[in-house]
Design a protein around this motif. Structure first.
Motif, mmCIF file in Angstrom:
data_model
loop_
_atom_site.group_PDB
_atom_site.id
_atom_site.type_symbol
_atom_site.label_atom_id
_atom_site.label_comp_id
_atom_site.label_asym_id
_atom_site.label_seq_id
_atom_site.Cartn_x
_atom_site.Cartn_y
_atom_site.Cartn_z
ATOM 1 N N GLU A 35 33.969 23.511 1.040
ATOM 2 C CA GLU A 35 33.905 22.503 2.251
ATOM 3 C C GLU A 35 34.207 21.002 1.476
ATOM 4 O O GLU A 35 34.604 20.322 2.291
ATOM 5 N N ASN A 36 33.953 20.830 0.186
ATOM 6 C CA ASN A 36 34.052 19.497 -0.353
ATOM 7 C C ASN A 36 35.496 19.080 -0.739
ATOM 8 O O ASN A 36 35.865 19.196 -1.866
ATOM 9 N N PHE A 37 36.356 18.844 0.279
ATOM 10 C CA PHE A 37 37.738 18.417 0.266
ATOM 11 C C PHE A 37 38.178 17.587 1.406
ATOM 12 O O PHE A 37 37.626 17.475 2.447
ATOM 13 N N GLU A 38 39.321 16.675 1.112
ATOM 14 C CA GLU A 38 39.933 16.214 2.054
ATOM 15 C C GLU A 38 41.366 16.317 1.985
ATOM 16 O O GLU A 38 41.910 16.745 0.987
ATOM 17 N N ILE A 39 42.166 16.228 2.995
ATOM 18 C CA ILE A 39 43.513 16.477 3.102
ATOM 19 C C ILE A 39 44.275 15.153 3.553
ATOM 20 O O ILE A 39 43.657 14.478 4.295
ATOM 21 N N ILE A 40 45.206 14.809 2.717
ATOM 22 C CA ILE A 40 46.184 13.535 2.951
ATOM 23 C C ILE A 40 47.504 14.206 3.144
ATOM 24 O O ILE A 40 48.089 14.573 2.290
ATOM 25 N N VAL A 41 47.862 14.017 4.497
ATOM 26 C CA VAL A 41 49.075 14.295 4.600
ATOM 27 C C VAL A 41 50.192 13.308 4.668
ATOM 28 O O VAL A 41 50.006 11.978 5.229
ATOM 29 N N VAL A 42 51.163 13.394 3.775
ATOM 30 C CA VAL A 42 52.306 12.350 3.550
ATOM 31 C C VAL A 42 53.457 12.745 4.380
ATOM 32 O O VAL A 42 54.035 13.570 3.816
#
Length: 203
Positions: A35-42
């Motif tokens: 669960e240790n993630f981030e999502i960056i949508v460009v």
């Protein structure tokens, strides 16, 4: 996030006319045990449809930015500027991470501290297309055949910028830069780390 989880992944997802796949792509990450993630949508060009999709994730570690259309490499480079993770994971918006993949990659990178990236094979959503199993790392073989998928995590401090002048084969160029030009090592994690939509015309 559970206390036993390892380092953080920053998942950078450029989107250009692929909004139809975006929700499934993001959901595949939230189906991971890790669960240790981030999502960056460009959004590579403003996308009201994409922004609407992201409203579903308002309480999740998902952020977005809109840029003028300039190609996938520029989108990746601008997305990484917002990354706070230990590992950068450049992800295509029509690909779905397989169960257990983040955990397997995290373990491999922890077990092999000399490796700056990890990679696996992949499958297609079309069951009639054979999967691609990849190969153990061989710098000389990499010069003649690209066997490292774009969607492979790399330690942030070792990640080069993407060449924004390239319109094709940018993933091959990227991993040649890492392996041949910089002499850095990676760890092959057997199995299929993701599932991807078949290539599209103009994709």
């Amino acid at each position: 996030m559970r206390s036993d989880q390892g380092k953080k992944f920053s998942v950078i997802v450029p989107v250009y006319k692929t909004e139809d796949y975006l929700e499934k792509t993001i959901d595949s990450f939230f189906n991971q045990q890790y669960e240790n993630f981030e999502i960056i949508v460009v959004f590579d060009g403003r996308s009201r449809k994409g922004e609407k999709i992201l409203e579903k994730y308002h309480d999740k570690p998902v952020s977005s930015k809109n840029i003028s259309h300039g190609g996938v490499c520029r989108a990746r480079n601008l997305g990484r500027a917002d990354a706070t993770g230990d590992y950068l994971l450049f992800w295509d918006s029509d690909c779905y991470i397989s169960p257990g993949t983040l955990e397997a990659w995290s373990k491999a990178l922890e077990d092999y501290p000399e490796a700056v990236f990890a990679y696996s094979g992949y499958k297609f959503t079309d069951p009639y297309q054979p999967p691609y199993g990849s190969n153990q790392l061989d710098p000389y073989l990499l010069e003649s055949a690209n066997f490292i998928c774009t969607m492979s995590p790399i330690r942030k401090e070792h990640a080069p910028l993407w060449d924004e002048e390239l319109e094709s084969l940018n993933d091959w160029d990227y991993w040649l830069t890492v392996v041949k030009d910089r002499g850095l090592n990676g760890v092959f994690v057997p199995g299929y780390g993701l599932e991807t939509e078949p290539p599209r015309k103009g994709g």
